[in-house]
Every structure is written in C-alpha cells, then in structure tokens.
Design a protein around this motif. Sequence first.
Motif, PDB file in Angstrom:
ATOM      1  N   ILE A   1       0.795  -1.094  -0.115  1.00 47.64           N
ATOM      2  CA  ILE A   1       0.081   0.102   0.059  1.00 47.64           C
ATOM      3  C   ILE A   1       0.898   1.359   0.058  1.00 47.64           C
ATOM      4  O   ILE A   1       2.182   1.326   0.343  1.00 47.64           O
ATOM      5  N   GLU A   2       0.285   2.433  -0.624  1.00 48.28           N
ATOM      6  CA  GLU A   2       1.082   3.814  -0.396  1.00 48.28           C
ATOM      7  C   GLU A   2       0.435   4.225   1.002  1.00 48.28           C
ATOM      8  O   GLU A   2      -0.610   4.658   0.975  1.00 48.28           O
ATOM      9  N   SER A   3       1.514   4.466   2.078  1.00 46.19           N
ATOM     10  CA  SER A   3       0.995   5.146   3.279  1.00 46.19           C
ATOM     11  C   SER A   3       1.951   5.624   3.869  1.00 46.19           C
ATOM     12  O   SER A   3       3.290   4.800   3.809  1.00 46.19           O
ATOM     13  N   GLU A   4       1.882   6.614   4.551  1.00 50.38           N
ATOM     14  CA  GLU A   4       2.716   7.293   5.760  1.00 50.38           C
ATOM     15  C   GLU A   4       2.488   6.978   6.999  1.00 50.38           C
ATOM     16  O   GLU A   4       3.145   6.868   8.106  1.00 50.38           O
ATOM     17  N   ASP A   5       1.299   5.833   7.143  1.00 49.88           N
ATOM     18  CA  ASP A   5       0.788   5.533   8.561  1.00 49.88           C
ATOM     19  C   ASP A   5       1.988   4.562   9.128  1.00 49.88           C
ATOM     20  O   ASP A   5       2.676   3.714   8.311  1.00 49.88           O
ATOM     21  N   GLU A   6       1.763   4.340  10.499  1.00 48.79           N
ATOM     22  CA  GLU A   6       2.732   3.395  11.224  1.00 48.79           C
ATOM     23  C   GLU A   6       2.063   2.095  11.302  1.00 48.79           C
ATOM     24  O   GLU A   6       0.853   1.983  11.729  1.00 48.79           O
ATOM     25  N   PHE A   7       2.713   0.916  10.873  1.00 50.79           N
ATOM     26  CA  PHE A   7       2.012  -0.308  11.036  1.00 50.79           C
ATOM     27  C   PHE A   7       3.360  -1.058  11.744  1.00 50.79           C
ATOM     28  O   PHE A   7       4.570  -0.922  11.262  1.00 50.79           O
ATOM     29  N   LYS A   8       3.011  -1.983  12.546  1.00 48.43           N
ATOM     30  CA  LYS A   8       3.907  -2.633  13.290  1.00 48.43           C
ATOM     31  C   LYS A   8       3.459  -3.959  13.356  1.00 48.43           C
ATOM     32  O   LYS A   8       2.331  -4.597  13.563  1.00 48.43           O
ATOM     33  N   ALA A   9       4.449  -4.982  13.631  1.00 51.69           N
ATOM     34  CA  ALA A   9       4.226  -6.530  13.920  1.00 51.69           C
ATOM     35  C   ALA A   9       3.558  -6.585  15.126  1.00 51.69           C
ATOM     36  O   ALA A   9       3.633  -5.908  16.106  1.00 51.69           O
ATOM     37  N   GLY A  10       2.581  -7.514  15.029  1.00 50.64           N
ATOM     38  CA  GLY A  10       1.380  -7.558  16.182  1.00 50.64           C
ATOM     39  C   GLY A  10       0.338  -6.990  15.878  1.00 50.64           C
ATOM     40  O   GLY A  10      -0.549  -7.402  16.596  1.00 50.64           O
TER      41      GLY A  10
END
Length: 112
Positions: A47-56
Amino acid sequence: MYKLIQYNDSNKILQVVDIEGVVTVQGDYVEWSQGSIDGLKGSFIIIESEDEFKAGDTVGDSTIAKDLKGTMKPADLKQENAELKAKISELEAKNLSTDESLISLYEMMMGV
C-alpha cells in the motif's frame, strides 16, 4: 512511500517493509529500487501510506482493500519491443517522406 505488509490468516501483521521507488510484483517475488524479497509465504499487501504499522498489529479490511500488487506487474518486454519497432518504422516512413519532399522542392527551385 510504499509499505509491504505481510499478515496471517487472522490479519495479524507479521512484518512491515518500507519501500521507495518503482515496485514490481511477480507472485511471491517483490522487487524495488533498493532491494527485493523472494519467497513470501502467506498473505501480503503493498500500500501507499505514511501511517505506522508494526508487527503484532491487526491489519483491517479497509487497508487490505488498498492493495496495489495488481498494478505493480513487471513490464511485458515483448509487447514494449513490438511497440518500439512499430514506432521506429513510423518514424522511418516520415523521414523518407520528408526527404522526398525536400528533393522535390530542391528540383522545383533548380528547375530540374
């Protein structure tokens, strides 16, 4: 910036990779300007995103719906080659036509 998000059957994020540049996807192989990943198992999205995603974390259906993998296919080089050959032929024909016109104009001016 793109994000490659790999997740499991319960939509739990397993890994997130930040990607910049041109991205191509071919099955379980993802390539971009600074690297590649081969043999991705399970589900993943880009995806095109500046949002933060993290494992879990859990990836939502609305985020999964933004997947861009389908638009990131490698170039069809045979198709591009055929298109370029057609364009070259077209330009050569125009060049020949221009040359013939110049010769005719020269002959008219010189009274030949």
